[in-house]
Design an enzyme around this catalytic site. Structure first.
Site, mmCIF file in Angstrom:
data_model
loop_
_atom_site.group_PDB
_atom_site.id
_atom_site.type_symbol
_atom_site.label_atom_id
_atom_site.label_comp_id
_atom_site.label_asym_id
_atom_site.label_seq_id
_atom_site.Cartn_x
_atom_site.Cartn_y
_atom_site.Cartn_z
ATOM 1 N N VAL A 42 0.844 -1.200 0.000
ATOM 2 C CA VAL A 42 0.000 0.000 0.000
ATOM 3 C C VAL A 42 0.881 1.252 0.000
ATOM 4 O O VAL A 42 0.632 2.194 -0.758
ATOM 5 C CB VAL A 42 -0.983 -0.013 1.197
ATOM 6 C CG1 VAL A 42 -1.666 1.344 1.362
ATOM 7 C CG2 VAL A 42 -2.027 -1.107 1.017
ATOM 8 N N ALA A 57 2.362 1.723 -3.471
ATOM 9 C CA ALA A 57 1.370 2.215 -4.438
ATOM 10 C C ALA A 57 0.936 3.643 -4.140
ATOM 11 O O ALA A 57 0.714 4.430 -5.060
ATOM 12 C CB ALA A 57 0.155 1.295 -4.443
ATOM 13 N N GLU A 58 0.788 3.966 -2.877
ATOM 14 C CA GLU A 58 0.274 5.283 -2.493
ATOM 15 C C GLU A 58 1.293 6.409 -2.674
ATOM 16 O O GLU A 58 0.955 7.473 -3.170
ATOM 17 C CB GLU A 58 -0.211 5.268 -1.040
ATOM 18 C CG GLU A 58 -1.477 4.477 -0.821
ATOM 19 C CD GLU A 58 -2.724 5.167 -1.366
ATOM 20 O OE1 GLU A 58 -2.674 6.347 -1.738
ATOM 21 O OE2 GLU A 58 -3.770 4.498 -1.404
ATOM 22 N N SER A 59 2.522 6.186 -2.225
ATOM 23 C CA SER A 59 3.479 7.298 -2.184
ATOM 24 C C SER A 59 4.848 6.987 -2.763
ATOM 25 O O SER A 59 5.693 7.874 -2.809
ATOM 26 C CB SER A 59 3.669 7.744 -0.732
ATOM 27 O OG SER A 59 4.342 6.708 -0.004
#
Length: 183
Positions: free
Chosen positions: A79, A82-84
């Site tokens: 996560v 993918a997010e940052s």
């Protein structure tokens, strides 16, 4: 006749929610981070890369969050990736902040006072991810869709919402999760 360029120019990078990397020498918002710093050394210009955290830098915090909330550390890492892209200063175009891209309206309920603090962000983001996993009976794809698009969108469609961004996000996290789980 060609003349050498004498202008200095730093390069900034931004990774959007779809994982697309954007580069510019004129950043337009806080989401851009310095990627290449150009500096003059004597009469020669050189480019130096700014240190960028890799996937292992936050392992201790991720492991603590995994233990605290009962979420697989490989999923948390996926996560964050993918997010940052492991950028603790990331800010999305919609205002989500930090490693796990927490929306400011969620900070209080996730015990986050500084979304750019890696420990607070990972602990808060993992708490939220666990809430989504519980809400959707451990159905990972639905929990990830809710993490990305919000639970109201998942509830409305009773499935992954028909948003390209969300569908791409779920696929990306699932792929990264598989990769981190096997490493």
């Amino acid at each position: 006749m060609m003349y050498p360029c004498t202008a200095l120019g730093d390069i900034y990078r931004y990774i959007d929610a779809d994982g697309v990397v954007h580069f510019t020498n004129t950043p337009t918002d806080e989401g851009y981070t310095l990627y290449l710093k150009e500096k003059r050394v004597g009469r020669v210009q050189t480019r130096t890369r700014r240190f960028k955290a890799g996937p292992d830098v936050y392992d201790n915090i991720i492991l603590n969050a995994a233990r605290a909330f009962g979420v697989d550390h490989a999923l948390i890492k996926a996560v964050i990736h993918a997010e940052s892209g492991f950028n603790p200063r990331a800010v999305s175009s919609k205002g989500a902040r930090g490693l796990m891209q927490i929306m400011p309206r969620n900070n209080a309920s996730l015990n986050i006072s500084n979304p750019f603090d890696p420990s607070q962000n990972i602990m808060g983001g993992t708490r939220y991810l666990k809430r989504m996993l519980i809400r959707y009976n451990e159905k990972l794809a639905l929990a990830l869709a809710a993490y990305n698009a919000g639970p109201s969108a998942v509830d409305k469609y009773k499935n992954i919402p028909p948003y390209d961004e969300t569908r791409t996000y779920v696929q990306k996290v699932m792929s990264l999760y598989s990769r981190y789980k096997s490493s």
